[in-house]
Each structure stands twice: as C-alpha cells, then as structure tokens.
Design a protein around this motif. Structure first.
Motif, PDB file in Angstrom:
ATOM      1  N   LEU A  80     -40.070 -24.256 -35.183  1.00 26.61           N
ATOM      2  CA  LEU A  80     -41.021 -24.229 -36.301  1.00 26.61           C
ATOM      3  C   LEU A  80     -40.758 -25.307 -37.351  1.00 26.61           C
ATOM      4  CD1 LEU A  80     -41.779 -20.532 -37.278  1.00 26.61           C
ATOM      5  CD2 LEU A  80     -43.353 -22.297 -36.478  1.00 26.61           C
ATOM      6  N   CYS A  81     -39.699 -26.087 -37.203  1.00 28.34           N
ATOM      7  CA  CYS A  81     -39.381 -27.028 -38.282  1.00 28.34           C
ATOM      8  C   CYS A  81     -40.485 -28.080 -38.445  1.00 28.34           C
ATOM      9  CB  CYS A  81     -38.026 -27.697 -38.036  1.00 28.34           C
ATOM     10  SG  CYS A  81     -37.910 -28.632 -36.516  1.00 28.34           S
ATOM     11  N   GLY A  82     -40.903 -28.295 -39.689  1.00 30.64           N
ATOM     12  CA  GLY A  82     -41.907 -29.314 -39.970  1.00 30.64           C
ATOM     13  C   GLY A  82     -41.279 -30.697 -39.987  1.00 30.64           C
ATOM     14  N   MET A  83     -42.082 -31.727 -39.700  1.00 31.06           N
ATOM     15  CA  MET A  83     -41.600 -33.111 -39.721  1.00 31.06           C
ATOM     16  C   MET A  83     -42.618 -33.988 -40.431  1.00 31.06           C
ATOM     17  SD  MET A  83     -42.216 -36.335 -38.463  1.00 31.06           S
ATOM     18  CE  MET A  83     -43.251 -36.111 -37.003  1.00 31.06           C
ATOM     19  N   VAL A  84     -42.116 -34.870 -41.301  1.00 33.16           N
ATOM     20  CA  VAL A  84     -42.986 -35.881 -41.892  1.00 33.16           C
ATOM     21  C   VAL A  84     -42.251 -37.212 -41.867  1.00 33.16           C
ATOM     22  CG1 VAL A  84     -42.271 -35.189 -44.215  1.00 33.16           C
ATOM     23  CG2 VAL A  84     -44.339 -36.538 -43.932  1.00 33.16           C
ATOM     24  N   THR A 113     -46.996 -36.648 -38.972  1.00 37.20           N
ATOM     25  CA  THR A 113     -46.488 -35.304 -39.262  1.00 37.20           C
ATOM     26  C   THR A 113     -46.431 -34.526 -37.959  1.00 37.20           C
ATOM     27  OG1 THR A 113     -48.708 -34.469 -39.722  1.00 37.20           O
ATOM     28  CG2 THR A 113     -47.409 -35.169 -41.620  1.00 37.20           C
ATOM     29  N   GLY A 114     -45.611 -33.497 -37.932  1.00 40.17           N
ATOM     30  CA  GLY A 114     -45.521 -32.693 -36.718  1.00 40.17           C
ATOM     31  C   GLY A 114     -44.583 -31.527 -36.911  1.00 40.17           C
ATOM     32  N   ALA A 115     -44.183 -30.938 -35.793  1.00 38.72           N
ATOM     33  CA  ALA A 115     -43.277 -29.789 -35.823  1.00 38.72           C
ATOM     34  C   ALA A 115     -42.477 -29.765 -34.532  1.00 38.72           C
ATOM     35  CB  ALA A 115     -44.076 -28.493 -35.980  1.00 38.72           C
ATOM     36  N   ALA A 123     -42.123 -27.702 -32.149  1.00 42.20           N
ATOM     37  CA  ALA A 123     -42.753 -27.259 -30.910  1.00 42.20           C
ATOM     38  C   ALA A 123     -43.500 -28.376 -30.191  1.00 42.20           C
ATOM     39  CB  ALA A 123     -43.709 -26.103 -31.193  1.00 42.20           C
ATOM     40  N   ALA A 124     -43.763 -29.485 -30.888  1.00 44.18           N
ATOM     41  CA  ALA A 124     -44.454 -30.606 -30.240  1.00 44.18           C
ATOM     42  C   ALA A 124     -43.594 -31.226 -29.142  1.00 44.18           C
ATOM     43  CB  ALA A 124     -44.817 -31.667 -31.274  1.00 44.18           C
ATOM     44  N   ARG A 173     -38.284 -36.682 -42.695  1.00 40.34           N
ATOM     45  CA  ARG A 173     -37.726 -35.405 -43.158  1.00 40.34           C
ATOM     46  C   ARG A 173     -38.039 -34.343 -42.109  1.00 40.34           C
ATOM     47  NH1 ARG A 173     -40.247 -37.335 -47.787  1.00 40.34           N
ATOM     48  NH2 ARG A 173     -41.953 -35.836 -47.631  1.00 40.34           N
ATOM     49  N   VAL A 174     -37.003 -33.669 -41.666  1.00 40.34           N
ATOM     50  CA  VAL A 174     -37.179 -32.580 -40.721  1.00 40.34           C
ATOM     51  C   VAL A 174     -36.727 -31.306 -41.420  1.00 40.34           C
ATOM     52  CG1 VAL A 174     -36.601 -31.660 -38.455  1.00 40.34           C
ATOM     53  CG2 VAL A 174     -36.770 -34.139 -38.780  1.00 40.34           C
ATOM     54  N   ASN A 234     -43.255 -29.243 -46.567  1.00 41.98           N
ATOM     55  CA  ASN A 234     -43.031 -29.667 -45.179  1.00 41.98           C
ATOM     56  C   ASN A 234     -42.606 -28.465 -44.353  1.00 41.98           C
ATOM     57  OD1 ASN A 234     -42.560 -31.181 -42.832  1.00 41.98           O
ATOM     58  ND2 ASN A 234     -40.486 -31.767 -43.467  1.00 41.98           N
ATOM     59  N   VAL A 235     -43.518 -27.530 -44.148  1.00 46.09           N
ATOM     60  CA  VAL A 235     -43.223 -26.407 -43.264  1.00 46.09           C
ATOM     61  C   VAL A 235     -43.957 -26.631 -41.945  1.00 46.09           C
ATOM     62  CG1 VAL A 235     -42.797 -24.775 -45.137  1.00 46.09           C
ATOM     63  CG2 VAL A 235     -45.073 -24.895 -44.124  1.00 46.09           C
ATOM     64  N   GLY A 236     -43.236 -26.388 -40.859  1.00 47.75           N
ATOM     65  CA  GLY A 236     -43.843 -26.543 -39.535  1.00 47.75           C
ATOM     66  C   GLY A 236     -44.902 -25.487 -39.324  1.00 47.75           C
ATOM     67  N   LEU A 286     -47.752 -23.834 -36.352  1.00 51.02           N
ATOM     68  CA  LEU A 286     -48.198 -23.748 -34.969  1.00 51.02           C
ATOM     69  C   LEU A 286     -49.467 -22.930 -34.918  1.00 51.02           C
ATOM     70  CD1 LEU A 286     -45.003 -22.587 -33.021  1.00 51.02           C
ATOM     71  CD2 LEU A 286     -45.658 -24.892 -33.683  1.00 51.02           C
ATOM     72  N   THR A 290     -49.711 -28.312 -33.125  1.00 57.08           N
ATOM     73  CA  THR A 290     -48.475 -28.264 -33.904  1.00 57.08           C
ATOM     74  C   THR A 290     -48.605 -29.260 -35.037  1.00 57.08           C
ATOM     75  OG1 THR A 290     -47.441 -29.970 -32.542  1.00 57.08           O
ATOM     76  CG2 THR A 290     -47.023 -27.704 -31.906  1.00 57.08           C
ATOM     77  N   GLY A 291     -47.997 -28.959 -36.176  1.00 56.06           N
ATOM     78  CA  GLY A 291     -48.083 -29.892 -37.289  1.00 56.06           C
ATOM     79  C   GLY A 291     -47.199 -29.439 -38.432  1.00 56.06           C
ATOM     80  N   SER A 292     -47.379 -30.131 -39.529  1.00 52.68           N
ATOM     81  CA  SER A 292     -46.618 -29.817 -40.734  1.00 52.68           C
ATOM     82  C   SER A 292     -47.580 -29.689 -41.905  1.00 52.68           C
ATOM     83  CB  SER A 292     -45.611 -30.937 -41.017  1.00 52.68           C
ATOM     84  OG  SER A 292     -45.129 -30.820 -42.342  1.00 52.68           O
TER      85      SER A 292
END
Lengths: 261, 247
Positions: free
Chosen positions: A177-181, A191-193, A195-196, A245-246, B168-170, B172, B182-184
């Motif tokens: 679930l960690c967000g990425m920018v 941006t992403g997470a 699970a990608a 940033r993760v 910046n929270v992941g 789904l 998926t994104g942020s």
C-alpha cells in the motif's frame, strides 16, 4: 552458429557501452531464449574486468509494461558496485545511455536464498531491511526500441541507482500500500504505489529468488535487490535533480550533470 | 437567463431519463461563468425535489487530466445527499458510469474562504466517486463538463479518521478482488490538502459556504475505470482503511 550470434550480440552491446553511442537492436541476432546467454557473456566480461556484483534488478514488473512488450513475466539484470551513487550525488553526463528514472523499493538480504522454490517466509527471514531507491535505467539500444530479447540481453536495461540511507525492517512498512511520488524541483513526474510492482514488491523478489536458484546462481546474503518500478518511468534531462518519496521508507534523490565534461 | 434555465433543464432531464445528449457547446455559446450558472441551476432543480446540499467534488486535480483538458485550474461540482452511496450503486440508472479512488475531507466548521480551511477539517477518509457524464461518449469541453456538474453522479466514503498528512498515501482500487488501479494521493495536486484550499477559494468566489458535516471530495488518485453491473469494488488507502460498493 548460435554461439557466434550470441557473441556478436554481446559485442554490439559492449561497443555501445564503450563508445556511448546506442546500437541497433540485437533481436535480429538472437532468439528470446538466447537473451540471458548474451547477458551472461556481458557479466563474464565485466567480472573479468574486476567489477564487483552487488545484487540484481528486476524489470518488467508492471502490468502496463508487460502488455507493451507482450510478455507475462519480469526479467532481471546484474547490479554492479560502480552503478551505485550516494543519496543526492550527481551522475556524470553520459554515464547512463538514454537514462530514464523510476522509484522503487530496494531490499538488502542478510541470508542466502539457495532453494529453487521459496516461500514468503523464506524471503522475509532473508531480508535485512528495505530502502527507497531511484533506478536510473538506460538502454544501449537506440531509442529504447526494445523487445524482451533486447532488454534481457542488455542487462535488463540497467543503468545506475541510488539507495536511501535509512534502513526499514519489513515489519514496519506496508510495501503493497505504500504511496510513491517522484518529483523534479517540486514538479510531479510520476506517482504510484507498491502494488504496481507485480501486486507486491516481495512477489517480484520471490520470482527473482526462484529464478536465480533454478539457474544455479542464487541470491546471497548482502545482495541488493531493486524490486521494480512503483509508477511510470520518466525521461531525465541534463541538470535534473529528482527526488522520490516512498511512504514508510522515506526519500532519496539523485542529480544529473548539466552537460558533457 | 432563460438560456441557463433551458440548458440546466436539458442536463437534468438527461440524467433523470438515463439518456446521453450531445454536448451543449455543439449548439450553444457557453463560457465558464455561464457554465457554473447552469451547474447551480441543475442543483437547484434537485434541491427543489427535496435533495439537500452535501458538499463539493473537485475535478481536474491531476496534472495528467489538466494537460488532457488544456486547463490550469481545478473545477468543482456540487454534491447532494441523494448522491451519497451507502453500499450499492444501481448502474442501470446511469448512462456510462465510471469509478475512481478519492480522498475525502469532512468539514467541521463553516468554510467561507481559504483562511478557514486549516481549522475546519474534522476528518479525512478514503472514498470513491462514481462519474457519469451526461454527454455522448463522455466527450466534452471545459464549459460542458462544468455545466454538467463535473460529471458527478455518486460518491461514498469510508470511516472518518482524525485529520492527518495524506500527501502520499498509496491507493488501490480492486474490482472483484483484482487490482485495477494503483496510485498515490500525491496525484491530487501534489497533496489533497491543496485541493481543499482550492475548494475554499471557489466557495468564496461562488458565495457558497461549506457547512459542518459537508464533504469535500478532493480528487482522484488514478484514472477512472468503467463501472459495470454486478461487481464488487473496493478502494483502499494506506492508513485510512477501505470503502466498498457493489453494483
């Protein structure tokens, strides 16, 4: 005949490295099945030069990239100690051919993973910690005109990479679930997470552990594993400073020199 | 004025009849200010049917969407209580619905201007928005989509959490257990809080007060995906839990 083609493909890629001029694709010389033999030739060449292998990168981990290349599996390449730059350091102009950046989760191992079939438990026990990373991928193939065979032969399009400096145990971060920018001077590029990356970065690492053990060259204690992109790759420009940033892992940055020196 | 009324009537009836219409700008001159007047009139028609204001939704909050639409600022649409989805969406009542993962803010004190925002947030939650353009093929210009209430059709929110950094929270989105996006939350103007400030700016300009208990949908973390009939959708955000809906 086949061995000659493999040698020719490796020579074409080494020439691109040596001259800094991207080459034609190598898929005319080899089949997909031969691509890892080409990569192995490059690896042997670099080992003979005294380079120190420090781990592996996993590529083709996103559904979008797999669709684009028409594949249903990731690939891997070798990381060498001289590919790593410290957090915030500048990568010299021309050091990576046709560089593109992506933010990733890196794992650092504290145990070997010798088994041909690993479980999540094996991997969790073998992982010392995770770090945020920026991979600066590159392609020796002109205009990134790659098929699966091209990128596998070309060390999975590895270039250079930078790791963050604060180790985080896997119990402290949700890698799914960690967000990425990924940003350039505050401008958002990607941006992403977690699970990608194959649904979970550890899924990618498990695939790598099994694949390498089956090939007789397993992951070892101390290895770094770049598990794969958390969002789209972005082209880099001279003078860029990128920051990733993760969520839960922190941040990491890399700079690119302005022009050829 | 009668133009505004006629255009609002056209959009309102398209939604009620579940029928896509050609975009308004095919046949009418429409600037952004007039488009917002049409939007207000569409909502007033709904309020006259005993719906109540429930908040606002922000649109074009991602760089990709702004580039695609050739705009440099966000837009908004107005929410009513009838748009709130508890656990099920009747997609047969929609033209060509899509769904996207959102970050939602709960307003705790009246917001009349951007200065009120920081003290006004009572909670933050993961949410989803159901979009349904009233236009054929989901195709529109900027004034068209503003007039059409920013394609708003429905929304849902998970459990409210104490206000916190959600820059910046992941996120789904799963359909029937398969991850489809998926994104942020960073995709929302770099930080959804910026979208909330923009909402306060638009409310000041429009003379609309965001009241306690109302919701601001700050924007989508990923592109929207089609919402078919007979599926289960779950949106999850790191640290905020999840929200689910069936169709």
């Amino acid at each position: 005949m086949r061995d000659t083609s493999i040698a020719d493909a490796a020579d074409r890629l080494l020439e691109a490295y040596a001259t800094g001029v991207p080459c034609a694709p190598v898929r005319d010389l080899i089949g997909t099945d031969d691509a890892y033999r080409v990569q192995r030739r490059l690896t042997d060449h670099w080992l003979a030069e005294g380079r120190r292998p420090v781990g592996r990168k996993i590529g083709l981990t996103s559904a979008a990239v797999q669709r684009q290349l028409g594949v249903d599996s990731p690939d891997f390449g070798t990381l060498w100690a001289d590919m790593a730059v410290p957090d915030g350091a500048e990568i010299p102009a021309g050091a990576v051919l046709q560089g593109r950046a992506e933010a990733e989760v890196a794992l650092v191992l504290e145990r070997d993973l010798p088994h041909e079939r690993n479980t999540a438990a094996d991997l969790l026990r073998a992982t010392a910690f995770a770090l945020p990373a920026i991979e600066v991928a590159g392609s020796r193939i002109r205009d990134w005109d790659i098929t699966l065979a091209d990128t596998v032969a070309d060390n999975a399009s590895a270039g250079m990479y930078v790791l963050g400096n604060r180790p985080v145990p896997l119990s402290q971060v949700d890698l799914r679930l960690c967000g990425m920018v990924l940003e350039r001077r505050g401008e958002q590029l990607s941006t992403g997470a977690g699970a990608a990356c194959l649904g979970h970065p550890l899924n990618a690492a498990l695939w790598l552990a099994d694949t390498l053990a089956q090939a007789g060259d397993p992951l070892r204690a101390g290895d770094t594993v770049l598990t794969g992109a958390l969002g789209p790759m972005v082209p880099i420009l001279p003078g860029d400073v990128l920051e990733a940033r993760v969520e839960g892992l922190g941040d990491v940055r890399v700079a690119f020199a302005k022009e050829d020196s | 004025m009668s133009d505004v009324e006629a255009l609002a009537c056209t959009l309102d009836e398209a939604a009620r009849d579940v029928r896509a219409i050609p975009k308004l700008t095919d046949t009418a001159e429409l600037d952004v200010a007039t488009a917002y007047a049409v939007q207000r009139r569409v909502i007033e028609r709904r309020l006259a049917r005993h719906e109540r204001p429930a908040g606002v939704k922000m649109g074009f909050t991602s760089k990709a969407k702004m580039v695609q639409m050739g705009v440099h600022d966000v837009i908004w649409g107005l929410l009513t209580d009838a748009m709130l989805v508890e656990s099920h969406v009747e997609v047969d009542r929609l033209i060509h619905p899509r769904i996207e993962p959102e970050i939602a803010y709960l307003i705790g004190r009246p917001v009349r201007s951007p200065a009120d925002v920081d003290a006004a947030v009572a909670g933050v939650a993961v949410g989803f928005e159901v979009l349904d353009s009233r236009y054929l093929d989901f195709s529109f210009t900027l004034p068209d989509v503003i007039a059409d209430n920013a394609s708003a059709a429905g929304y849902g929110v998970g459990a409210w959490h104490e206000p916190r950094d959600v820059s910046n929270v992941g996120m789904l989105m799963e359909i029937d257990g398969r991850v489809v996006q998926t994104g942020s939350s960073a995709a929302i103007l770099g930080d959804p809080m910026r979208s909330l400030r923009a909402a306060a700016r638009l409310s000041e300009q429009a003379g609309i007060v965001l009241e306690p208990g109302q919701v601001v949908l700050a924007g989508a973390a990923t592109a929207a995906v089609p919402l078919p009939k007979g599926v289960h959708v779950r949106v999850t955000a790191s640290g905020l839990g999840s929200v689910e809906v069936t169709t």
